[in-house]
Design an enzyme around this catalytic site. Structure first.
Site, PDB file in Angstrom:
ATOM      1  N   THR A  90      -9.135   1.899  -2.005  1.00 45.73           N
ATOM      2  CA  THR A  90      -8.626   3.285  -1.537  1.00 45.73           C
ATOM      3  C   THR A  90      -9.355   4.503  -2.502  1.00 45.73           C
ATOM      4  O   THR A  90      -9.526   3.807  -3.744  1.00 45.73           O
ATOM      5  CB  THR A  90      -6.942   3.607  -1.686  1.00 45.73           C
ATOM      6  OG1 THR A  90      -6.659   4.756  -1.510  1.00 45.73           O
ATOM      7  CG2 THR A  90      -6.601   2.714  -3.306  1.00 45.73           C
ATOM      8  N   ASP A  91      -9.228   5.517  -2.077  1.00 47.41           N
ATOM      9  CA  ASP A  91      -9.706   6.651  -3.072  1.00 47.41           C
ATOM     10  C   ASP A  91      -8.622   6.943  -4.378  1.00 47.41           C
ATOM     11  O   ASP A  91      -8.933   7.542  -5.142  1.00 47.41           O
ATOM     12  CB  ASP A  91     -10.165   7.989  -2.271  1.00 47.41           C
ATOM     13  CG  ASP A  91      -8.983   8.454  -1.557  1.00 47.41           C
ATOM     14  OD1 ASP A  91      -7.786   7.876  -1.562  1.00 47.41           O
ATOM     15  OD2 ASP A  91      -9.026   9.668  -0.769  1.00 47.41           O
ATOM     16  N   GLU A  92      -7.455   6.576  -3.977  1.00 46.08           N
ATOM     17  CA  GLU A  92      -6.426   7.036  -5.178  1.00 46.08           C
ATOM     18  C   GLU A  92      -6.680   5.986  -6.498  1.00 46.08           C
ATOM     19  O   GLU A  92      -5.885   6.558  -7.639  1.00 46.08           O
ATOM     20  CB  GLU A  92      -4.973   6.242  -4.405  1.00 46.08           C
ATOM     21  CG  GLU A  92      -4.402   7.100  -3.180  1.00 46.08           C
ATOM     22  CD  GLU A  92      -3.195   6.808  -2.967  1.00 46.08           C
ATOM     23  OE1 GLU A  92      -2.152   6.627  -3.831  1.00 46.08           O
ATOM     24  OE2 GLU A  92      -2.870   6.533  -1.516  1.00 46.08           O
TER      25      GLU A  92
ATOM     26  N   SER B  37       0.651  -1.181  -0.172  1.00 45.46           N
ATOM     27  CA  SER B  37       0.042   0.190  -0.068  1.00 45.46           C
ATOM     28  C   SER B  37       0.897   1.346  -0.046  1.00 45.46           C
ATOM     29  O   SER B  37       0.231   2.375   0.017  1.00 45.46           O
ATOM     30  CB  SER B  37      -0.891   0.093   1.190  1.00 45.46           C
ATOM     31  OG  SER B  37      -0.284   0.173   2.353  1.00 45.46           O
TER      32      SER B  37
ATOM     33  N   LYS C 216      -4.689  -1.354  -7.202  1.00 41.47           N
ATOM     34  CA  LYS C 216      -5.625  -1.516  -6.683  1.00 41.47           C
ATOM     35  C   LYS C 216      -6.964  -1.428  -7.454  1.00 41.47           C
ATOM     36  O   LYS C 216      -7.974  -2.007  -7.342  1.00 41.47           O
ATOM     37  CB  LYS C 216      -5.816  -0.379  -5.350  1.00 41.47           C
ATOM     38  CG  LYS C 216      -4.741  -0.618  -4.268  1.00 41.47           C
ATOM     39  CD  LYS C 216      -5.098  -1.830  -3.619  1.00 41.47           C
ATOM     40  CE  LYS C 216      -6.584  -1.732  -2.764  1.00 41.47           C
ATOM     41  NZ  LYS C 216      -6.845  -3.163  -2.017  1.00 41.47           N
TER      42      LYS C 216
ATOM     43  N   TYR D 109       0.841   1.483  -7.410  1.00 38.24           N
ATOM     44  CA  TYR D 109      -0.039   1.169  -6.087  1.00 38.24           C
ATOM     45  C   TYR D 109      -1.346   1.449  -6.605  1.00 38.24           C
ATOM     46  O   TYR D 109      -2.150   0.449  -6.508  1.00 38.24           O
ATOM     47  CB  TYR D 109       0.309   1.895  -4.960  1.00 38.24           C
ATOM     48  CG  TYR D 109      -0.622   2.007  -4.101  1.00 38.24           C
ATOM     49  CD1 TYR D 109      -1.148   0.704  -3.431  1.00 38.24           C
ATOM     50  CD2 TYR D 109      -1.420   3.226  -3.354  1.00 38.24           C
ATOM     51  CE1 TYR D 109      -2.365   0.742  -2.455  1.00 38.24           C
ATOM     52  CE2 TYR D 109      -2.422   2.943  -2.728  1.00 38.24           C
ATOM     53  CZ  TYR D 109      -2.812   1.919  -2.184  1.00 38.24           C
ATOM     54  OH  TYR D 109      -3.879   1.849  -1.065  1.00 38.24           O
TER      55      TYR D 109
END
Length: 360
Positions: free
Chosen positions: A142-144, A93, A171, A167
């Site tokens: 994740t919001d990424e 992460s 995800k 990353y």
């Protein structure tokens, strides 16, 4: 606990990545609430058994050292423990590490998630009656995955994916696999996309614990670029409650964004940590810790702003964060000051020495 989180308690959950930061907090809270947790963790650098020390000897916590990509192991755990839900926290992460070595992120976040989904699908198909209806596979993301926002706007569950780091790309791929397993096989999945977490047991390479550790050591406090990157900060205990709420009442196949309603520039966060430390643990020379701030070259491809629209989970399930950023940050700083031995064992690497001889 919200009413929705009490609606459909599961007696046994398989939690992957339950020795990490968010997973570890989640496991501690779940066991405290009477859930039996089978905790599968590969114990990469971020997995820390010290986080789970309070559960030593607790029959409701079964720790298993292993990889989510080990299909034979996962199949055995599912057959033996017959969980009511699988919650997937397992992930590489850290963005900086993904820039230096993306392959590990693809292996864990994509290949590993695929193997876990296949095991979950086959297990779910073999479960009968009410237990099959109640089963859920909850994937923590994740919001990424949404990329970077401008000065205005919020990420919603329908925002197009536009990941900007290895990353977040890994995800995003795992999120797509979870969605596909629902639409292709009918697997009852739930996905949560959260904003920046902070709180106890956070690995000291991330911003807030890094600043605390370096500030106490009298070292420079590195801030990327101008420090005006904006993140929505979510206290980890609020995140754990949101996940329990989604697991209990979320609609299968749906995604729920989880945010803290706490947008802050990185430089503001660093200054706030410095101010709290100045109050609680002043420097011997009386100088403010803000004087230790040092701006460094920006991260490649650094997203400028993230912000979450968490109205779906609020309107459908009644969840809202209980902590303001100021409350959560003060609690976090106090935890690190009170748990310096945990931090020391991470920083000197001794937290990894006891892993030898862990039985599966």
């Amino acid at each position: 606990m919200s009413a929705s989180a009490q609606a459909r308690p599961a007696s046994t959950w398989l939690v992957t990545g339950g020795a990490g930061f968010i997973g570890g907090n989640f496991v501690l809270e779940a066991v405290a609430r009477g859930v039996r947790v089978i905790n599968l963790d590969a114990l990469t650098y971020a997995g820390n058994l010290d986080t789970l020390a309070a559960l030593q000897g607790n029959p409701d916590h079964v720790f298993v050292h292993g990889d989510i990509g080990d299909r034979a192991l996962v199949d055995r755990l599912l057959a033996e423990h017959r969980p009511d839900a699988i919650l997937n926290f397992a992930a590489e992460s850290h963005v900086d590490r993904s820039i230096d070595g993306p392959a590990a992120f693809i292996q864990t976040n994509v290949v590993g998630t695929l193997a876990l989904l296949e095991a979950a699908r086959d297990y779910w198909k073999a479960v009968d009656g009410e237990r099959r209806e109640a089963f859920r596979f909850l994937h923590v993301s994740t919001d990424e995955v949404y990329g970077s926002l401008g000065d205005t706007g919020l990420f919603t569950e329908t925002t197009p994916y536009a990941p900007n780091s290895p990353y977040s790309a890994s995800k995003a791929a795992s999120d797509h696999l979870v969605r596909a397993f629902h639409h292709t096989y009918g697997l009852p999945v739930l996905t949560t996309n959260c904003s920046n977490n902070y709180g106890p047991y956070h690995f000291p390479e991330k911003l807030i614990p890094l600043v605390i550790a370096k500030a106490l050591a009298g070292e420079p406090l590195p801030v990327y670029g101008d420090g005006r990157q904006v993140r929505d900060w979510l206290y980890v205990s609020d995140h754990c409650e949101a996940i329990r709420t989604v697991l209990a009442g979320g609609r299968a196949g749906q995604t729920y964004n989880i945010g803290g309603n706490a947008e802050q520039q990185n430089i503001q966060v660093v200054r706030a940590v410095c101010a709290l430390l100045d109050e609680r643990r002043p420097r011997a020379d009386g100088r403010p810790r803000e004087s230790q701030i040092t701006h460094v070259a920006d991260r490649p491809g650094h997203d400028r702003r993230y912000a979450i629209d968490a109205s779906r989970i609020r309107d459908e399930l009644g969840w809202e964060p209980a902590y303001t950023f100021e409350q959560g940050l003060a609690a976090t700083v106090d935890w690190y000051l009170d748990n310096q031995d945990w931090v020391r064992r991470v920083l000197d690497g001794s937290y990894r020495l006891e892993r030898i001889g862990i039985a599966v």
